[in-house]
Design a protein around this motif. Structure first.
Motif, PDB file in Angstrom:
ATOM      1  N   TYR A   1      51.563  50.801  30.351  1.00  0.00           N
ATOM      2  CA  TYR A   1      52.398  52.081  30.616  1.00  0.00           C
ATOM      3  C   TYR A   1      53.418  52.120  29.255  1.00  0.00           C
ATOM      4  O   TYR A   1      53.717  51.117  28.658  1.00  0.00           O
ATOM      5  N   LEU A   2      53.779  53.377  28.775  1.00  0.00           N
ATOM      6  CA  LEU A   2      54.691  53.666  27.871  1.00  0.00           C
ATOM      7  C   LEU A   2      55.959  54.020  28.668  1.00  0.00           C
ATOM      8  O   LEU A   2      55.839  54.937  29.424  1.00  0.00           O
ATOM      9  N   LEU A   3      57.183  53.439  28.250  1.00  0.00           N
ATOM     10  CA  LEU A   3      58.298  54.172  28.945  1.00  0.00           C
ATOM     11  C   LEU A   3      58.701  54.966  28.022  1.00  0.00           C
ATOM     12  O   LEU A   3      58.383  55.664  27.167  1.00  0.00           O
ATOM     13  N   ARG A   4      59.674  55.936  28.559  1.00  0.00           N
ATOM     14  CA  ARG A   4      60.338  56.990  27.902  1.00  0.00           C
ATOM     15  C   ARG A   4      60.758  56.719  26.566  1.00  0.00           C
ATOM     16  O   ARG A   4      61.617  55.764  26.422  1.00  0.00           O
ATOM     17  N   PHE A   5      60.508  57.455  25.531  1.00  0.00           N
ATOM     18  CA  PHE A   5      61.224  57.206  24.309  1.00  0.00           C
ATOM     19  C   PHE A   5      62.583  57.957  24.083  1.00  0.00           C
ATOM     20  O   PHE A   5      62.511  59.170  24.357  1.00  0.00           O
ATOM     21  N   SER A   6      63.524  57.146  23.410  1.00  0.00           N
ATOM     22  CA  SER A   6      64.521  57.797  22.975  1.00  0.00           C
ATOM     23  C   SER A   6      64.321  58.778  21.783  1.00  0.00           C
ATOM     24  O   SER A   6      63.715  58.427  20.947  1.00  0.00           O
ATOM     25  N   SER A   7      64.828  59.646  21.915  1.00  0.00           N
ATOM     26  CA  SER A   7      64.705  60.923  20.766  1.00  0.00           C
ATOM     27  C   SER A   7      65.782  60.634  19.753  1.00  0.00           C
ATOM     28  O   SER A   7      65.512  61.633  18.665  1.00  0.00           O
ATOM     29  N   LEU A   8      66.538  59.576  19.681  1.00  0.00           N
ATOM     30  CA  LEU A   8      67.499  59.455  18.448  1.00  0.00           C
ATOM     31  C   LEU A   8      66.880  59.159  17.081  1.00  0.00           C
ATOM     32  O   LEU A   8      67.206  59.795  16.173  1.00  0.00           O
ATOM     33  N   PHE A   9      65.653  58.534  17.038  1.00  0.00           N
ATOM     34  CA  PHE A   9      64.881  58.457  15.784  1.00  0.00           C
ATOM     35  C   PHE A   9      64.509  59.544  15.196  1.00  0.00           C
ATOM     36  O   PHE A   9      64.576  59.806  13.938  1.00  0.00           O
ATOM     37  N   ALA A  10      63.981  60.512  16.164  1.00  0.00           N
ATOM     38  CA  ALA A  10      63.412  61.733  15.448  1.00  0.00           C
ATOM     39  C   ALA A  10      64.542  62.806  14.642  1.00  0.00           C
ATOM     40  O   ALA A  10      64.270  63.687  13.848  1.00  0.00           O
ATOM     41  N   GLU A  11      65.881  62.491  14.862  1.00  0.00           N
ATOM     42  CA  GLU A  11      66.895  63.394  14.349  1.00  0.00           C
ATOM     43  C   GLU A  11      67.353  62.754  12.849  1.00  0.00           C
ATOM     44  O   GLU A  11      68.031  63.159  12.202  1.00  0.00           O
TER      45      GLU A  11
ATOM     46  N   GLN B   1      50.527  60.654  21.972  1.00  0.00           N
ATOM     47  CA  GLN B   1      49.613  60.189  20.955  1.00  0.00           C
ATOM     48  C   GLN B   1      49.634  58.459  21.151  1.00  0.00           C
ATOM     49  O   GLN B   1      48.333  58.204  20.962  1.00  0.00           O
ATOM     50  N   LEU B   2      50.640  57.798  21.139  1.00  0.00           N
ATOM     51  CA  LEU B   2      50.380  56.355  21.394  1.00  0.00           C
ATOM     52  C   LEU B   2      49.553  55.976  22.760  1.00  0.00           C
ATOM     53  O   LEU B   2      48.751  54.958  22.533  1.00  0.00           O
ATOM     54  N   ALA B   3      49.951  56.533  23.572  1.00  0.00           N
ATOM     55  CA  ALA B   3      49.395  56.334  24.764  1.00  0.00           C
ATOM     56  C   ALA B   3      47.969  56.597  24.850  1.00  0.00           C
ATOM     57  O   ALA B   3      46.932  56.025  25.434  1.00  0.00           O
ATOM     58  N   ILE B   4      47.518  57.897  24.054  1.00  0.00           N
ATOM     59  CA  ILE B   4      46.017  58.207  23.926  1.00  0.00           C
ATOM     60  C   ILE B   4      45.456  57.034  23.112  1.00  0.00           C
ATOM     61  O   ILE B   4      44.161  56.452  23.440  1.00  0.00           O
ATOM     62  N   VAL B   5      45.857  56.409  21.967  1.00  0.00           N
ATOM     63  CA  VAL B   5      45.185  55.450  21.169  1.00  0.00           C
ATOM     64  C   VAL B   5      44.974  54.108  22.077  1.00  0.00           C
ATOM     65  O   VAL B   5      44.068  53.357  22.095  1.00  0.00           O
ATOM     66  N   LEU B   6      46.136  53.809  22.863  1.00  0.00           N
ATOM     67  CA  LEU B   6      46.095  52.495  23.484  1.00  0.00           C
ATOM     68  C   LEU B   6      45.439  52.584  24.912  1.00  0.00           C
ATOM     69  O   LEU B   6      45.077  51.670  25.462  1.00  0.00           O
ATOM     70  N   GLY B   7      45.203  53.660  25.253  1.00  0.00           N
ATOM     71  CA  GLY B   7      44.431  53.998  26.643  1.00  0.00           C
ATOM     72  C   GLY B   7      45.663  53.784  27.716  1.00  0.00           C
ATOM     73  O   GLY B   7      45.487  53.395  28.998  1.00  0.00           O
ATOM     74  N   PHE B   8      46.945  53.971  27.507  1.00  0.00           N
ATOM     75  CA  PHE B   8      48.130  53.738  28.285  1.00  0.00           C
ATOM     76  C   PHE B   8      48.385  55.085  29.019  1.00  0.00           C
ATOM     77  O   PHE B   8      47.761  56.002  28.665  1.00  0.00           O
TER      78      PHE B   8
END
Length: 537
Positions: A424-434, A505-512
């Motif tokens: 599973y992938l947890l929610r991504f913090s959006s700070l990096f995108a800024e 995108q990362l979830a698709i690659v990892l199958g998560f």
């Protein structure tokens, strides 16, 4: 000098010529006795017919208004031994010495009956154990392994019943949380343990081990439960006789189908996203023995692997690490840039599996990176072969820090904020995108067979050591293509849109599978706190 040589020669002759004769005779007698017992057992099985039918003959329809009673041991679980779960209590709730003592008791336990076995394991596992530690094990460690060992036939019938009551002779504190939270059981009646203050004494309450047939009669009174599930053991017959319908779970059938009848993850009554503990395997006696035999070599190997990353250049460290058993699979979707072209200011956004994620990414790219992290022990920070910078969880200050670091070179960030062991992938913090226009997503995954390299309740400074102590730990690193400008904030997307897109995108690659869970959710579930360590000034 001559007499000592004569004595040694005599001992050698006795060892190789005299001792094998009685040992061989004893082994031959034991083998003959075993064959006789097996013949008698098969003879009895042919002539003694059980009064209760197999669980496979239980109809599933029309159970929505009925009451079901059963035991977790021998019924809900495919394994017929509770030793591995006591080992979890001893190792995860106690310490390695308590676990070793429980392992040493195995030869004695084999000669005891069920009641004495249970009393002995309870005393060794619980004597002096803090009630808080047991609550943590029952909430964060045991549910994963209970789910993986669920009997599909028993669970299917249990899920159809309206009312479910579990009667078990194992300690109630070990199974109650799992049964109520994951299987929606209405009540759990089990063996009660004595406590002294905030610790267990290791002794059982005066009522003794729970007797299922008496407990059922006291609980239901004159009203009999509709369905009863039990093992083929004679101890379950009085308990099953009190039910209107009773069905047996045959041990022989379970062993023959144990490799087939495993409840798939997608059919779990409740997904296991978070769990804690160091052991990554079911600690049966033989598996635990192998772990203790491996432990001294594992510690030395972990130190060797750690020194490789700290002291040696990539060209030397990578082959030696592979030779030591570390398996790394790297896929690079981003084309290599010419050496003259500056790659400063690239932000690598990675999924988070262990504290070693940035280290393995730096090794895979063969270039130094700076890693930002919210919480890192001073030991891990000191031993890290790459530069690490702590964040403060103040959005403004952290943004300024990351902006400054991007101006100095490449940066890697794990926007989940904490590790997750399951797919599973947890929610991504959006700070990096800024903060950056050059964003490269990185999909990372790990595989271990003996020890987990993450913890919520234990010492975080030992996380890298436990991961590197595995015989053959593996890392999967997939560096995706750089995010197109139109999909970044510079192209008009909001920071939340960018973060969610990269997560998918990362979830698709990892199958998560993507989730909206956060670090706070993880620590509230596993440790009962928000996972924030405040510095005392």
């Amino acid at each position: 000098m001559v007499p000592s040589i004569v004595v040694m020669k005599l001992m050698e002759w006795l060892w190789y010529h005299i001792l094998p004769i009685p040992c061989h005779r004893a082994a031959r007698r034991m083998r003959n006795c075993t064959k006789i017992l097996q013949k008698n057992q098969s003879f009895k099985s042919l002539h003694v017919q059980s009064p209760f039918p197999s669980i496979k003959k239980c109809a599933l329809e029309g159970r929505e208004s009925q009451t079901l009673v059963c035991d977790i041991l021998g019924a809900l679980l495919r394994t017929d031994s509770f030793f591995p779960y006591f080992m979890f209590v001893a190792f995860e709730g106690g310490n390695i010495f308590r676990a070793f003592l429980l392992l040493l008791s195995c030869p004695v336990l084999w000669f005891l009956n069920f009641e004495l076995q249970l009393r002995a394991m309870i005393f060794i596992s619980f004597c002096g154990l803090r009630t808080k530690d047991m609550e943590s094990v029952s909430r964060a460690v045991l549910p994963k392994f209970f789910l993986e060992n669920l009997n599909p036939n028993a669970y299917e019938i249990l899920s159809r019943a309206r009312s479910k009551v579990i009667f078990t002779s194992v300690p109630r504190v070990m199974v109650e949380y799992f049964l109520k939270e994951y299987l929606s059981v209405d009540a759990v009646v089990g063996t009660e343990l004595k406590t002294s203050g905030k610790r267990f004494t290791g002794l059982i309450c005066p009522s003794g081990l729970l007797l299922k047939h008496r407990a059922v009669e006291e609980y239901f009174g004159e009203k009999k439960p509709d369905i009863g599930l039990g093992s083929s053991s004679l101890h379950d017959h009085p308990f099953l006789s009190f039910c209107k319908e009773a069905y047996l779970i045959n041990k022989e059938e379970g062993k023959r189908s144990s490799g087939i009848q495993v409840l798939p993850r997608e059919k779990f009554p409740k997904p296991v996203i978070f769990h804690d503990g160091r052991l990554a395997f079911l600690p049966t006696p033989m598996a635990t023995l192998r772990m203790f035999i491996w432990l001294p070599l594992g510690i030395a190997l972990a130190i060797f692997r750690l020194l490789l990353g700290i002291c040696l250049p990539y060209k030397v460290a990578i082959p030696l690490g592979t030779f030591s058993g570390i398996r790394t699979r790297v896929e690079l979707s981003t084309p290599k840039s010419p050496e003259k072209e500056s790659r400063k200011g690239v932000l690598y956004v990675s999924s988070h599996r262990t504290l070693l994620d940035p280290v393995f990414l730096s090794t895979s790219l063969r270039r130094p990176l700076t890693a930002v992290t919210y919480s890192l022990s001073k030991v891990s920070e000191f031993l890290s072969p790459i530069r690490t910078v702590r964040l403060t969880r103040d959005r403004t200050r952290d943004g300024e820090t990351m902006q400054r670091l991007l101006g100095e070179g490449d940066l890697v960030v794990c926007p989940e904020g904490t590790t997750c062991r399951e797919p599973y992938l947890l929610r991504f913090s959006s700070l990096f995108a800024e903060l950056a226009d050059k964003i490269v997503p990185v999909a990372m995954d790990t595989h271990v067979t003996m020890f987990y390299g993450t913890t919520a309740n234990g010492l975080k400074c030992l996380d890298p050591f436990f991961f590197l102590m595995n015989p053959r730990p593996s890392y999967y690193v997939h560096v995706l293509e750089e995010l197109p400008r139109e999909l970044t904030c510079a192209g008009g997307k909001s920071s939340h849109e960018v973060a969610n897109y990269i997560q998918k995108q990362l979830a698709i690659v990892l199958g998560f599978e993507c989730t909206s869970l956060t670090r706070k959710d993880k620590y509230l579930m596993l440790a009962g706190n928000e996972g924030i360590v405040r510095n005392n000034k």
